[in-house]
Motif scaffolding. Structure first.
Motif, PDB file in Angstrom:
ATOM      1  N   VAL A 107       0.818  -1.209   0.000  1.00 52.01           N
ATOM      2  CA  VAL A 107       0.000   0.000   0.000  1.00 52.01           C
ATOM      3  C   VAL A 107       0.851   1.258   0.000  1.00 52.01           C
ATOM      4  O   VAL A 107       0.471   2.272  -0.551  1.00 52.01           O
ATOM      5  N   TYR A 108       2.029   1.193   0.619  1.00 48.76           N
ATOM      6  CA  TYR A 108       2.861   2.386   0.735  1.00 48.76           C
ATOM      7  C   TYR A 108       4.264   2.116   0.200  1.00 48.76           C
ATOM      8  O   TYR A 108       4.692   0.990   0.106  1.00 48.76           O
ATOM      9  N   GLY A 109       4.962   3.187  -0.130  1.00 48.10           N
ATOM     10  CA  GLY A 109       6.334   3.071  -0.591  1.00 48.10           C
ATOM     11  C   GLY A 109       6.470   2.969  -2.092  1.00 48.10           C
ATOM     12  O   GLY A 109       7.561   2.738  -2.598  1.00 48.10           O
ATOM     13  N   LEU A 110       5.371   3.114  -2.823  1.00 45.41           N
ATOM     14  CA  LEU A 110       5.425   2.991  -4.283  1.00 45.41           C
ATOM     15  C   LEU A 110       5.269   4.319  -5.019  1.00 45.41           C
ATOM     16  O   LEU A 110       5.203   4.344  -6.237  1.00 45.41           O
ATOM     17  N   GLU A 111       5.224   5.406  -4.284  1.00 44.42           N
ATOM     18  CA  GLU A 111       4.925   6.682  -4.904  1.00 44.42           C
ATOM     19  C   GLU A 111       5.863   7.024  -6.060  1.00 44.42           C
ATOM     20  O   GLU A 111       5.417   7.439  -7.124  1.00 44.42           O
ATOM     21  N   ASP A 112       7.155   6.843  -5.872  1.00 45.09           N
ATOM     22  CA  ASP A 112       8.113   7.180  -6.927  1.00 45.09           C
ATOM     23  C   ASP A 112       7.913   6.315  -8.171  1.00 45.09           C
ATOM     24  O   ASP A 112       7.950   6.818  -9.299  1.00 45.09           O
ATOM     25  N   GLN A 113       7.688   5.013  -7.967  1.00 46.66           N
ATOM     26  CA  GLN A 113       7.484   4.116  -9.102  1.00 46.66           C
ATOM     27  C   GLN A 113       6.189   4.437  -9.847  1.00 46.66           C
ATOM     28  O   GLN A 113       6.139   4.410 -11.073  1.00 46.66           O
ATOM     29  N   VAL A 114       5.132   4.741  -9.086  1.00 47.63           N
ATOM     30  CA  VAL A 114       3.854   5.073  -9.720  1.00 47.63           C
ATOM     31  C   VAL A 114       3.975   6.366 -10.511  1.00 47.63           C
ATOM     32  O   VAL A 114       3.510   6.458 -11.653  1.00 47.63           O
ATOM     33  N   GLN A 115       4.626   7.371  -9.950  1.00 47.93           N
ATOM     34  CA  GLN A 115       4.812   8.629 -10.680  1.00 47.93           C
ATOM     35  C   GLN A 115       5.669   8.425 -11.924  1.00 47.93           C
ATOM     36  O   GLN A 115       5.408   9.032 -12.959  1.00 47.93           O
ATOM     37  N   ALA A 116       6.668   7.544 -11.840  1.00 50.46           N
ATOM     38  CA  ALA A 116       7.508   7.253 -13.009  1.00 50.46           C
ATOM     39  C   ALA A 116       6.664   6.627 -14.119  1.00 50.46           C
ATOM     40  O   ALA A 116       6.825   6.972 -15.297  1.00 50.46           O
TER      41      ALA A 116
END
Length: 110
Positions: free
Chosen positions: A51-60
């Motif tokens: 659920v968390y920690g994927l922000e950078d990958q999702v934005q990429a």
């Protein structure tokens, strides 16, 4: 083993002594009794979709020009509630150049 797993589920995911949470644990217990793979499937989902920690990958991903991405959510999802989850994924992806489609289904749960 299942009794230990249920105990861990209660301790890790629920505040004890609330009626709704006790009901959820009982429903999970019933699912595990009737489908032994349900417990493993639940935790594999957690491992495969953190659920968390994927922000950078999702934005990429959102920055890949033309990449088709669809975010779908059931408005009545109580497993992964719409707020803040749906808005979070939509926000992370909407600033990029991907081909983003967002769908929220009004009469649908998880």
């Amino acid at each position: 083993l299942r009794k230990q797993q249920i105990k861990a589920l209660r301790q890790d995911f629920h505040k004890p002594k609330t009626q709704v949470e006790d009901y959820c644990v009982e429903m999970q217990k019933m699912q595990m009794e009737h489908n032994p793979a349900a417990f493993d499937a639940f935790f594999q989902s957690v491992l495969q979709f953190p659920v968390y920690g994927l922000e950078d990958q999702v934005q990429a991903l959102g920055n890949v020009p033309g990449l088709p991405i669809m975010v779908m959510w059931g408005k009545h999802d109580t497993v992964v509630p719409t707020k803040p989850n749906f808005e979070r994924w939509q926000h992370l992806l909407s600033g990029g150049s991907c081909n983003l489609q967002v769908r929220e289904y009004r009469d649908t749960g998880h």
